[in-house]
Scaffold this motif. Sequence first.
Motif, short mmCIF file in Angstrom:
data_model
loop_
_atom_site.label_atom_id
_atom_site.label_comp_id
_atom_site.label_asym_id
_atom_site.label_seq_id
_atom_site.Cartn_x
_atom_site.Cartn_y
_atom_site.Cartn_z
N ARG A 1 0.83 -1.21 0.00
CA ARG A 1 0.00 0.00 0.00
C ARG A 1 0.86 1.26 0.00
NH1 ARG A 1 -3.79 -0.54 4.93
NH2 ARG A 1 -1.81 -1.22 5.78
N LEU A 2 2.00 1.18 0.71
CA LEU A 2 2.90 2.34 0.70
C LEU A 2 3.40 2.60 -0.71
CD1 LEU A 2 5.03 1.70 3.89
CD2 LEU A 2 3.31 3.46 3.56
N ASP A 3 3.79 1.51 -1.39
CA ASP A 3 4.27 1.66 -2.76
C ASP A 3 3.18 2.22 -3.65
OD1 ASP A 3 6.71 0.65 -2.07
OD2 ASP A 3 6.13 -1.42 -2.47
N LEU A 4 1.97 1.70 -3.44
CA LEU A 4 0.84 2.13 -4.26
C LEU A 4 0.63 3.63 -4.11
CD1 LEU A 4 -1.63 1.17 -6.03
CD2 LEU A 4 -2.94 1.31 -3.92
N PHE A 5 0.57 4.09 -2.86
CA PHE A 5 0.26 5.50 -2.65
C PHE A 5 1.43 6.39 -3.04
CE2 PHE A 5 -3.13 3.76 0.09
CZ PHE A 5 -4.18 4.38 -0.57
N ARG A 6 2.64 5.88 -2.87
CA ARG A 6 3.75 6.71 -3.29
C ARG A 6 3.79 6.79 -4.82
NH1 ARG A 6 9.54 6.10 -0.73
NH2 ARG A 6 9.18 3.96 -1.33
N SER B 1 7.91 8.61 2.47
CA SER B 1 9.37 8.57 2.46
C SER B 1 9.90 8.43 3.87
CB SER B 1 9.91 9.84 1.81
OG SER B 1 9.52 9.87 0.46
N GLY B 2 9.32 9.18 4.80
CA GLY B 2 9.73 9.07 6.19
C GLY B 2 9.47 7.67 6.72
N LEU C 1 5.89 15.85 9.08
CA LEU C 1 5.33 14.73 8.32
C LEU C 1 6.32 13.58 8.23
CD1 LEU C 1 3.48 16.03 5.15
CD2 LEU C 1 2.65 14.37 6.78
N PHE C 2 7.58 13.93 7.98
CA PHE C 2 8.63 12.94 7.83
C PHE C 2 8.82 12.17 9.13
CE2 PHE C 2 13.15 11.72 7.33
CZ PHE C 2 13.11 11.18 6.06
N LEU D 1 14.34 19.53 -0.04
CA LEU D 1 13.69 19.24 1.24
C LEU D 1 14.03 17.84 1.70
CD1 LEU D 1 11.50 19.72 3.46
CD2 LEU D 1 9.85 18.77 1.86
N TYR D 2 13.94 16.92 0.77
CA TYR D 2 14.20 15.52 1.05
C TYR D 2 15.65 15.31 1.52
CZ TYR D 2 13.50 10.53 0.04
OH TYR D 2 13.38 9.18 0.12
N ILE D 3 16.57 16.02 0.87
CA ILE D 3 17.98 15.91 1.24
C ILE D 3 18.18 16.33 2.69
CG2 ILE D 3 20.27 16.94 0.86
CD1 ILE D 3 19.54 17.03 -2.15
N VAL D 4 17.59 17.47 3.05
CA VAL D 4 17.75 17.96 4.42
C VAL D 4 17.13 16.98 5.42
CG1 VAL D 4 17.11 19.80 6.00
CG2 VAL D 4 17.89 20.37 3.72
N LEU D 5 15.95 16.49 5.09
CA LEU D 5 15.28 15.56 6.01
C LEU D 5 16.11 14.30 6.19
CD1 LEU D 5 11.55 15.91 4.87
CD2 LEU D 5 12.67 16.97 6.82
N MET D 6 16.66 13.79 5.08
CA MET D 6 17.45 12.56 5.16
C MET D 6 18.73 12.76 5.96
SD MET D 6 16.09 9.85 3.73
CE MET D 6 17.33 8.74 3.07
N LEU D 7 19.29 13.98 5.87
CA LEU D 7 20.51 14.25 6.63
C LEU D 7 20.27 14.05 8.13
CD1 LEU D 7 22.18 17.42 5.08
CD2 LEU D 7 23.20 15.17 5.38
N PHE D 8 19.06 14.32 8.56
CA PHE D 8 18.77 14.20 9.99
C PHE D 8 18.19 12.83 10.34
CE2 PHE D 8 19.16 18.73 9.53
CZ PHE D 8 19.85 19.06 10.68
#
Lengths: 252, 420
Positions: B43-48, B86-87, B237-238, B179-186
Amino acid sequence: MKAIVGLTALAMLLTTVAAVADDPPHATCEVPAYLLATDNKLPKVAEAVKTDRKLDIMVIGSRSSTITAPDGTGFPGRMEASLRDKLPGVTVNVALQLQVKKTAEEVTKDIDQLLEGKKPTLVIWQTGTVDAMRSIDPDDFRTAVDEGVAAMQKAGADVVLINLQYTPRMETMISTTPYIDIMRVAAQQREVPLFDRFAIMHHWNETGSFDLFSAARGVDLAKRVHDCLGRALATFVIDAAQLKPAELRIQR
Amino acid sequence: MTSVTDHAAGAFTGHAASTDAPSAARAAPTQSVAITGAERELRLDLFRGLALWLIFVDHLPPNIFTWLTFRNYGFSDATEIFIFISGYTAAFVYGRAMRSRGFVVASARIFKRVWQIYVAHVFLFTIFLAEISYVATQFENPLYSEEMGILDFLKQPDVTIVQALLLKFRPVNMDVLPLYIVLMLFLPLIIFLMQRKPDLTLGLSVLIYAVTWEFGLNLPAYPNGVWFFNPFAWQLLFVFGAWCALGGARRMAPLLSSRILLGLALAYLIAAFFVTLTWHLPQLGHIVPRVIEQWMYPINKTDLDVLRFVHFLAIAAVAVYFLPSGWPGLKSPWLRPMILCGQHSLEIFCIGVFLAFAGHFILAEVSSGGAGIHFIVSISGIVIMSAAAWVLSWYKRVAAKSGTDAKSADADADLAGGGS
């Protein structure tokens, strides 16, 4: 047999498609009523026209309020001509205050200076383009538009807001949506009519009135678009002021 | 088709256990929300995948398809789904890595992933630069002489390109990856805390969100302004996704199956729908009372307005309620393309952004933007994205088969994370 029938059908289909494609684009630039509808009124314009038979308008705008061509071909000039035409016996004057490369905030700062000694009945403020290009913080833009409109109203003028141009070529480069949304909300909150230039031009492009993707370097397309915008804006102002040109004529 | 891709889906997590999933999940629908075992949550794959398609369509000039994307029917849009999932997946995959391999190794893996996203972003920027340089030299319509001023930055490529590498200069539609890069850094820090004090971590995230709103925190952008997606706000959200992945969803399961919550969620979605309707049909403006209007507007996307966040939660609650994880539709070949896209989100996201650029270009150069060609561009884009996802799946399956067991186990962790 089947193949022949099929091929004939296909050929007919193709001719129809070709015929549709060959249809010349409409030369008119009509604006559907819903794009010119507004709940907000222009009472001061109505009063000035009815009692003083006089209408002083100031257009404050950035570069897209004009074209690099002889004066009077930009939409402010075309609106003036159209208003004079539609409001016989009324002295219509349009002054254009170009504020090139200025954000809404910068214009708002100068608003008192711009209006000083002029006392226009109606201020038409075209804004948002510079802010979108510089990606000004939407919050700051909102505050600036709100304060700017308030200052114009305080100076005793009715206000009309004009939003951004529809610029299909630049859609990947300029993010227009937040600024258009903010202007709609600001207009609603300050109860001023919003002339939705973006939606109108988009409509013209969709219906084939104008090919706004055109790479033409000539000034001809710009002139025609501004002429149509000017006339639509005149209609918009008259409607928002709830003026009935026919009645004016009888009075005369 | 189904069996082949099922196998692929299983291969991502390194376990081909997908076949017995439906019956097991049906038996325990309340557990469905969390990925407890090795089973890949389709379902995660589906919605993403859906979010990726919607992001693509929303990045094209408005056309008939745009009306199918749900930002037109409520406050939130595909970005919320994308960041949340993604989170969720990142925390799930790297959380497992952190347990088995330790903090340092897992962090190293996360940073490798960050590097990949960064390179992808720079690649997209290069394409963007090529496109606008073309427009700048070919296009000179006096009607738009003001708007053409945006291209002035081409006059100082030294500054512009450095600012782009610093993630401060970001063209339109290229805000998600930074945004994704910054979130992943943390992410290492988030997982580290989350595995010890999950609720406290979520609380911290909410606190940062609140502080952001109170003090207007954001990162600066070039030439001026701030980040379009404020990382200080969107981290909520993440982190919430990570919290759900690391046990939160399981704990919320009873709540999510309650009818009261479903009713509340539906009521909110319907209310949001009517509010959104007034944006498109200003004549209906009077159905929203002025007091509410004043309180509600503006609905701030940059700082992830609470209304947007709640709207996303409502959508998620409704989706989880009606689509339990054993939902047979997940095996349907019709949803396969969407699921595949969701399983290769970074690649498909980049292809989507590229296709959106290309679509703009085609619409501008080949036609004058008629509805027919619009339709074709949208459909072809989605088909290309799906085909690319299918090829990627095929390749990864083949690569995994040919590698040694140890190697493929390592690769699997990356791949599943690669989906994030």
